[in-house]
Design an enzyme around this catalytic site. Structure first.
Site, PDB file in Angstrom:
ATOM      1  N   LEU A   1       0.829  -1.196   0.000  1.00 20.40           N
ATOM      2  CA  LEU A   1       0.000   0.000   0.000  1.00 20.40           C
ATOM      3  C   LEU A   1       0.869   1.253   0.000  1.00 20.40           C
ATOM      4  O   LEU A   1       1.742   1.416   0.860  1.00 20.40           O
ATOM      5  CB  LEU A   1      -0.906   0.031   1.235  1.00 20.40           C
ATOM      6  CG  LEU A   1      -1.931  -1.102   1.393  1.00 20.40           C
ATOM      7  CD1 LEU A   1      -2.671  -0.942   2.710  1.00 20.40           C
ATOM      8  CD2 LEU A   1      -2.901  -1.115   0.224  1.00 20.40           C
ATOM      9  N   GLU A   2       0.624   2.143  -0.973  1.00 19.26           N
ATOM     10  CA  GLU A   2       1.232   3.472  -0.975  1.00 19.26           C
ATOM     11  C   GLU A   2       0.088   4.464  -0.961  1.00 19.26           C
ATOM     12  O   GLU A   2      -0.621   4.624  -1.943  1.00 19.26           O
ATOM     13  CB  GLU A   2       2.126   3.635  -2.209  1.00 19.26           C
ATOM     14  CG  GLU A   2       3.017   4.870  -2.123  1.00 19.26           C
ATOM     15  CD  GLU A   2       2.373   6.092  -2.744  1.00 19.26           C
ATOM     16  OE1 GLU A   2       1.748   6.875  -1.978  1.00 19.26           O
ATOM     17  OE2 GLU A   2       2.493   6.273  -3.952  1.00 19.26           O
ATOM     18  N   LEU A   3      -0.085   5.131   0.191  1.00 20.46           N
ATOM     19  CA  LEU A   3      -1.312   5.882   0.446  1.00 20.46           C
ATOM     20  C   LEU A   3      -1.103   7.387   0.545  1.00 20.46           C
ATOM     21  O   LEU A   3      -1.932   8.082   1.110  1.00 20.46           O
ATOM     22  CB  LEU A   3      -1.957   5.355   1.738  1.00 20.46           C
ATOM     23  CG  LEU A   3      -2.176   3.838   1.786  1.00 20.46           C
ATOM     24  CD1 LEU A   3      -2.775   3.437   3.130  1.00 20.46           C
ATOM     25  CD2 LEU A   3      -3.061   3.380   0.643  1.00 20.46           C
TER      26      LEU A   3
END
Length: 629
Positions: A334-336
């Site tokens: 996840l890159e949020l």
């Protein structure tokens, strides 16, 4: 280097000296000529063989007419993703019980296309096509995989103009932003994978301990199968190609779900990869593109056939994907997003770095996950920095590069459009609240372009904050807005930098690099650039990702490639003909005596792991005695 050249040329030099000494013999001249011909022939054969396996393969493609700046279309009033429901001029022959997506140019409101959104059955079918293609692809070697990437890189370098224009048409960005954020970093990624990807994925030897000195241990990085990438809209070329090329190089098939905002451009970019695969003799169904509304996305995120998910986007959606993935324990990266600070140490030369900060803040209209959102500067330099930024920001020009205007097609444009106007109310409210709390504001409102009245532009904005608790200092803005904050001590500056729930990237600027590095160690984030901005993304040997609410896991670098594989431990004997593992009789089932067996095991452990040689010898004696009983 000279020694290497000497070793290569030594046989030829020796032969020349020998031939000169025997020049009177005419047969030597003939032999010498034959020798050179044979050597040249061998060199040509080797070169041709390498070229036949490694050279890029050209392929035919069609440039979309919509990318031409002189292309015209219907202008949508108040464009949205479902404008086709209100405007008969852009309605296709719609199928019953199906949803469509309107594609439009955010910089001028021109209608690009109205496309059919995928439903659950179509998504499932695409996954199955990728599975079928991957069963053959997984057995290709790295030479063949590199050739696909080499073909793509050659194509991209030769077609930069069309790539940039396609990205600009669908996102409203400028040509420079497309060249830097789409093309440069994608070429960098392909180059790194071609040069170093095999080293990251080939079997890796690991050290064995003393008790297994006769064993060899390795890690084999096997393909997972079919993986998924769900990516954001801000860089449609790079965000599509980056996970695809990493996934297929690791031996996987890939299903890419793009944002509904950029289905037109992403479809074209993904099709280029399919054409390259086909030209290189591989099944183009290895790569699949899904574009659907959020209600249908679980057909991908909950699929038992998807073996890994990479997500780039908002925290809200990322949390939902993580929950969906638990159904089949699918690993997720996840890159949020983030709230990246640029921490400016005391006595920094502001003039030296002002251009870097401007690029970090306003590139792509501020729509960058690792863009600079906060400038944290010492109180003595706060006013100077604010004035320098104000002077530059007031000169920035918003505009479109995809439609001629009275200004002229190539008129200078600094900041393009934002992807849509859906967040304009919220941005204006945050800026208004900050102003009421005492912040100094430059601009701070949506911008009505005189030539592009349907463009979704937001004024390049400067906010001088008085406190870190302000909502605008805590929320990711993803907009052309610069926040400037002051501090009294370096410790306070570090506290400010770490004072949000995000932890993606950061920068530290200062005259003393050693001090900058010390400060960098105190920052709670995934990446730090010293006296620069976002360079950790251009170097594709580095893993990309963050901590806290910015997500977890990494893509990019060896870590990113390996996350797309199953690391399988393999242990085998060095000398199988001479020594292999055997079970001593004292431990063999059925156990003769529990006491004797324990004495043997205890002695074995003491022999291998005791902290003194005397204790180890005592352990050896104990296990020998137990063996004899």
């Amino acid at each position: 280097m000279n020694k290497i050249l000497y070793l290569i040329l030594h046989p030829f030099l020796s032969f020349n000296l020998w031939a000169d000494e025997h020049r009177e013999d005419e047969g030597i001249d003939i032999f010498y000529a034959l020798f050179l011909c044979v050597a040249a022939g061998i060199w040509l054969v080797i070169r041709r063989e390498r070229r036949s396996k490694n050279s890029p393969i050209p392929f035919h493609f069609s440039a979309p007419k919509e990318a031409d700046p002189n292309w015209g279309s219907v202008k949508i009033l108040n464009p949205t993703l479902e404008s086709h429901l209100e405007d008969e001029n852009i309605q296709p022959m719609m199928l019953p019980d199906r949803r469509y997506i309107t594609c439009f140019d955010p910089s001028n409101g021109l209608h690009i296309a109205t496309v059919l959104a995928d439903n659950e059955a179509e998504i499932a079918a695409k996954i199955q096509r990728a599975i079928k293609a991957q069963k053959t692809w997984m057995y290709t070697d790295f030479v063949k995989r590199r050739r696909v990437l080499r073909s793509l890189q050659k194509w991209m370098v030769e077609n930069q103009d069309i790539c940039a224009r396609v990205a600009c048409r669908d996102t409203g960005k400028t040509l420079v932003d497309a060249a830097l954020g789409e093309i440069l970093v994608t070429c960098s990624k392909m180059e790194w994978i071609m040069d170093h990807g095999e080293d990251a994925l080939k079997p890796e030897s690991r050290k064995s301990n003393f008790i297994q000195f006769y064993k060899k241990s390795e890690i084999h990085y096997n393909p997972l199968g079919v993986v998924a990438a769900i990516v954001s809209w801000n860089y449609p070329l790079h965000n599509a190609w980056s996970p695809i090329i990493a996934s297929i190089f690791a031996g996987n098939g890939v299903v890419l779900k793009c944002s509904e905002n950029v289905i037109w451009s992403t479809s074209w970019f993904v099709n280029i990869i399919k054409l390259a695969l086909e030209a290189c003799g591989h099944d183009p169904e290895l790569v699949q593109l899904v574009c659907c509304w959020p209600e249908q996305a679980q057909a991908l995120t909950k699929s038992p056939y998807i073996k890994h998910i990479t997500f780039i986007g908002s925290e809200t959606v990322g949390r939902q994907i993580a929950r969906d993935a638990t159904d089949h324990l699918t690993p997720v990266t996840l890159e949020l997003g983030g709230k990246d600070p640029a921490l400016i140490l005391p006595n920094t030369d502001l003039k030296q770095w002002i251009s870097t900060w401007m690029r970090g803040i306003f590139q792509n209209a501020g729509q960058n996950c690792i863009g600079i959102e906060r400038l944290i500067v010492h109180a003595e330099q706060y006013d100077d920095l604010f004035d320098m930024l104000k002077e530059r920001i007031e000169k920035l020009r918003c505009g479109s590069v995809t439609q001629p205007s009275d200004q002229g097609y190539l008129s200078p444009v600094d900041v393009g459009a934002m992807i849509s106007n859906t967040r304009f109310d919220a941005l204006e409210a945050l800026i208004k609240q900050a102003e009421e709390d005492g912040a100094k504001i430059v601009n701070g409102e949506r911008y009505q372009h005189v030539y592009h009245d349907q463009g979704t532009f937001f004024q390049p904005t400067l906010v001088g904050l008085t406190k870190n608790s302000a909502a605008i200092a805590q929320q990711e803005l993803f907009a052309p807005i610069a926040l400037v904050m002051s501090y009294e001590t370096v410790e306070e500056a570090i506290e400010l930098a770490n004072g949000t729930r995000y932890g993606l990237g950061a920068s530290v600027f200062g005259p003393d690099q050693k001090e900058c590095l010390e400060v960098a160690e105190e920052l709670d984030c995934g990446m730090v650039a010293i006296n620069d901005f976002a360079v950790f993304y251009v170097n594709q040997d580095l893993p990309f990702g963050g901590t806290k609410a910015s997500g977890y896991g990494r893509f990019g670098g060896p870590e990113g490639l390996r996350s797309l594989t199953n690391p399988k431990a393999v242990v085998y004997d060095w000398w199988p003909a001479f020594i292999q593992t055997s079970i001593p009789k004292v431990l063999d089932y059925p156990v003769r005596s529990l006491g004797i067996s324990f004495e043997f095991t205890s002695g074995l452990i003491r022999f291998f792991y005791a902290d003194t040689w005397r204790a180890r010898i005592q352990g050896l004696v104990a296990l020998i005695q137990a063996q004899r009983k």
